[in-house]
Scaffold this motif. Structure first.
Motif, PDB file in Angstrom:
ATOM      1  N   HIS A  86     -81.936  28.747 -12.254  1.00 13.49           N
ATOM      2  CA  HIS A  86     -83.268  28.745 -11.633  1.00 13.49           C
ATOM      3  C   HIS A  86     -84.051  27.575 -12.206  1.00 13.49           C
ATOM      4  O   HIS A  86     -83.807  27.158 -13.336  1.00 13.49           O
ATOM      5  CB  HIS A  86     -84.086  29.996 -11.996  1.00 13.49           C
ATOM      6  N   CYS A 122     -74.902  22.146 -16.231  1.00 12.06           N
ATOM      7  CA  CYS A 122     -76.176  22.023 -15.491  1.00 12.06           C
ATOM      8  C   CYS A 122     -76.165  22.775 -14.169  1.00 12.06           C
ATOM      9  O   CYS A 122     -77.183  22.858 -13.498  1.00 12.06           O
ATOM     10  CB  CYS A 122     -76.488  20.557 -15.237  1.00 12.06           C
ATOM     11  N   SER A 123     -74.991  23.268 -13.754  1.00 15.06           N
ATOM     12  CA  SER A 123     -74.864  23.993 -12.492  1.00 15.06           C
ATOM     13  C   SER A 123     -75.465  23.193 -11.335  1.00 15.06           C
ATOM     14  O   SER A 123     -75.256  21.998 -11.236  1.00 15.06           O
ATOM     15  CB  SER A 123     -75.483  25.395 -12.617  1.00 15.06           C
ATOM     16  N   GLU A 127     -81.793  22.871 -13.882  1.00 17.53           N
ATOM     17  CA  GLU A 127     -82.170  22.632 -15.282  1.00 17.53           C
ATOM     18  C   GLU A 127     -82.546  21.163 -15.531  1.00 17.53           C
ATOM     19  O   GLU A 127     -83.643  20.884 -16.020  1.00 17.53           O
ATOM     20  CB  GLU A 127     -81.034  23.097 -16.198  1.00 17.53           C
ATOM     21  N   LEU A 207     -67.746  17.211 -16.319  1.00 16.38           N
ATOM     22  CA  LEU A 207     -67.314  17.214 -17.721  1.00 16.38           C
ATOM     23  C   LEU A 207     -66.956  18.630 -18.153  1.00 16.38           C
ATOM     24  O   LEU A 207     -67.732  19.565 -17.955  1.00 16.38           O
ATOM     25  CB  LEU A 207     -68.436  16.654 -18.612  1.00 16.38           C
ATOM     26  N   LEU A 209     -66.505  20.970 -21.176  1.00 20.14           N
ATOM     27  CA  LEU A 209     -66.957  20.981 -22.573  1.00 20.14           C
ATOM     28  C   LEU A 209     -65.807  21.145 -23.562  1.00 20.14           C
ATOM     29  O   LEU A 209     -65.944  20.797 -24.733  1.00 20.14           O
ATOM     30  CB  LEU A 209     -67.982  22.105 -22.780  1.00 20.14           C
ATOM     31  N   ASN A 226     -76.863  29.363 -21.263  1.00 13.90           N
ATOM     32  CA  ASN A 226     -76.127  30.301 -20.398  1.00 13.90           C
ATOM     33  C   ASN A 226     -74.765  29.732 -19.994  1.00 13.90           C
ATOM     34  O   ASN A 226     -74.314  29.916 -18.870  1.00 13.90           O
ATOM     35  CB  ASN A 226     -76.984  30.676 -19.177  1.00 13.90           C
ATOM     36  N   VAL A 227     -74.149  29.043 -20.919  1.00 11.82           N
ATOM     37  CA  VAL A 227     -72.817  28.466 -20.702  1.00 11.82           C
ATOM     38  C   VAL A 227     -71.832  29.053 -21.720  1.00 11.82           C
ATOM     39  O   VAL A 227     -70.819  29.645 -21.349  1.00 11.82           O
ATOM     40  CB  VAL A 227     -72.849  26.921 -20.833  1.00 11.82           C
ATOM     41  N   PHE A 231     -67.709  31.961 -23.227  1.00 10.82           N
ATOM     42  CA  PHE A 231     -66.626  31.564 -24.130  1.00 10.82           C
ATOM     43  C   PHE A 231     -66.507  32.584 -25.264  1.00 10.82           C
ATOM     44  O   PHE A 231     -67.477  33.261 -25.599  1.00 10.82           O
ATOM     45  CB  PHE A 231     -66.914  30.192 -24.765  1.00 10.82           C
TER      46      PHE A 231
HETATM   47  C1  LIG Z   1     -74.748  30.235 -15.535  1.00 11.80           C
HETATM   48  S1  LIG Z   1     -74.619  28.500 -15.296  1.00 11.80           S
HETATM   49  C2  LIG Z   1     -75.943  27.919 -16.333  1.00 11.80           C
HETATM   50  C3  LIG Z   1     -76.770  26.863 -15.641  1.00 11.80           C
HETATM   51  C4  LIG Z   1     -77.974  26.376 -16.440  1.00 11.80           C
HETATM   52  N1  LIG Z   1     -77.593  25.828 -17.712  1.00 11.80           N
HETATM   53  C5  LIG Z   1     -78.968  27.483 -16.610  1.00 11.80           C
HETATM   54  O1  LIG Z   1     -79.135  28.028 -17.712  1.00 11.80           O
HETATM   55  O2  LIG Z   1     -79.596  27.856 -15.615  1.00 11.80           O
HETATM   56  C6  LIG Z   1     -73.165  28.111 -16.273  1.00 11.80           C
HETATM   57  C7  LIG Z   1     -72.528  26.774 -15.896  1.00 11.80           C
HETATM   58  O3  LIG Z   1     -71.582  26.423 -16.910  1.00 11.80           O
HETATM   59  C8  LIG Z   1     -70.494  25.771 -16.285  1.00 11.80           C
HETATM   60  N2  LIG Z   1     -69.307  25.829 -17.153  1.00 11.80           N
HETATM   61  C9  LIG Z   1     -68.516  26.897 -17.415  1.00 11.80           C
HETATM   62  N3  LIG Z   1     -67.498  26.541 -18.213  1.00 11.80           N
HETATM   63  C10 LIG Z   1     -67.654  25.222 -18.481  1.00 11.80           C
HETATM   64  C11 LIG Z   1     -66.916  24.276 -19.250  1.00 11.80           C
HETATM   65  N4  LIG Z   1     -65.806  24.609 -19.904  1.00 11.80           N
HETATM   66  N5  LIG Z   1     -67.376  23.008 -19.301  1.00 11.80           N
HETATM   67  C12 LIG Z   1     -68.492  22.650 -18.626  1.00 11.80           C
HETATM   68  N6  LIG Z   1     -69.228  23.488 -17.876  1.00 11.80           N
HETATM   69  C13 LIG Z   1     -68.811  24.766 -17.807  1.00 11.80           C
HETATM   70  C14 LIG Z   1     -70.326  26.525 -14.979  1.00 11.80           C
HETATM   71  O4  LIG Z   1     -69.634  25.763 -14.004  1.00 11.80           O
HETATM   72  C15 LIG Z   1     -71.760  26.839 -14.589  1.00 11.80           C
HETATM   73  O5  LIG Z   1     -72.281  25.916 -13.658  1.00 11.80           O
END
Ligand SMILES: C[S@@+](CC[C@H](N)C(=O)[O-])C[C@H]1O[C@@H](n2cnc3c(N)ncnc32)[C@H](O)[C@@H]1O
Length: 290
Positions: A86, A122-123, A127, A207, A209, A226-227, A231
């Motif tokens: 959002h 960044c989805s 953000e 990218l 992570l 929220n990433v 993990f």
């Molecule tokens: C829930 S969204 C969070 C978006 C934003 N940061 C926020 O808080 O609103 C999580 C994002 O992390 C990304 N993601 C998940 N695993 C990842 C990885 N290994 N490397 C990079 N991005 C990743 C997903 O594709 C997704 O777009």
């Protein structure tokens, strides 16, 4: 004419396929998918099964586990990521950005330094665009400085949406009204596009992570919110020192509301607010929050 009948039993995921796919999601992207998520995984991958022309999940597993399955593996990860985002999510971070970070950034730009901010995971772009709006509204002079906001994500499909910068009327309600008027423009129907002043500050790159981070240079602030919640703790633990290396000596890092820097990495950072941290040693004693 009625559609051809489909063997729906082939669309049901068996335990072995789930184990293979969840191990692959973990190895590729760090995503932890416990057995309780099997229904969710099955429903998210059903479209991929059809699109890739595989008759059942065991065949799909063979495809995504093979070298020829590289592109489908990317599509699979894209389908399994959760992309909810959002504008101005967890707004307390934008208060810190405006009140504490911007004055420091202004000092840096006046000393001729460049400003770099990273939205990691960044989805669909809300953000990094929120960061851009917050910075410009707090300090319009930043528009003419060497300022870039990098948005990265593992999911190429969601990055296309981020690049398009176009959102529904409902999605833009999260933007404070004054900023909405200044930085968003109508894009037809119920759609609004982030205007050029903010768009020009933001770059997007794919990218993962878990892999190498090819960017050179350091960031004044990293938003990774929220990433890492998707993990496990070992994977999270590998990231904190890497983020520290990518921050300037007085850099900031912001996490999501249910994320924390693990104890082992805490000496590298100092808590500076709700899920906000700074590089250790950069916080004046009077401003510390333990
Ligand atoms: C829930 S969204 C969070 C978006 C934003 N940061 C926020 O808080 O609103 C999580 C994002 O992390 C990304 N993601 C998940 N695993 C990842 C990885 N290994 N490397 C990079 N991005 C990743 C997903 O594709 C997704 O777009």
């Amino acid at each position: 004419m009625s559609p051809p009948s489909q063997d729906t039993s082939a669309m049901v995921m068996d335990d072995k396929s789930f184990a293979t796919l969840s191990a692959l999601a973990k190895a590729e992207a760090g995503l932890v998918l416990p057995v309780g998520k099997m229904t969710m995984v099955q429903s998210r991958l059903r479209k991929r099964l059809i699109a890739s022309g595989q008759p059942d999940y065991p065949s799909y597993c063979r495809l995504v586990s093979s070298p020829e399955g590289l592109e489908e593996r990317r599509q699979m990860i894209s389908a399994l990521t959760t992309n909810v985002s959002h504008f101005f999510r967890e707004s307390h971070h934008f208060d810190i950005l405006r009140d504490k970070v911007v004055p420091e950034l202004l000092r840096k730009t006046r000393a001729g330094q460049k400003i770099r901010i990273w939205s990691a995971g960044c989805s669909s772009g809300q953000e990094p665009y929120s960061i851009g709006m917050c910075l410009l509204s707090a300090a319009p002079e930043l528009a003419s400085k060497d300022l870039l906001i990098l948005g990265t994500d593992i999911d190429p499909a969601i990055l296309e949406k981020a690049e398009a910068a176009t959102y529904s009327g409902q999605q833009v309600t999260g933007i404070p009204e004054a900023m909405r008027k200044t930085y968003m423009e109508p894009a037809g129907g119920d759609q609004y596009r982030v205007g050029p002043a903010v768009r020009k500050l933001v770059r997007f790159r794919e990218l993962n992570l878990l892999r190498d981070w090819p960017m050179k240079g350091q960031f004044d602030a990293i938003f990774c919110r929220n990433v890492v919640i998707y993990f496990d703790s070992d994977t999270q633990a590998t990231l904190w020192p890497r983020f520290r290396q990518r921050l300037t000596g007085d850099g900031w890092i912001f996490l999501g509301h249910s994320e924390r820097i693990s104890d082992a990495a805490l000496p590298l950072f100092e808590p500076t607010g709700m899920t906000a941290y700074r590089v250790a040693g950069s916080v004046p004693p009077t401003a510390r929050k333990d």
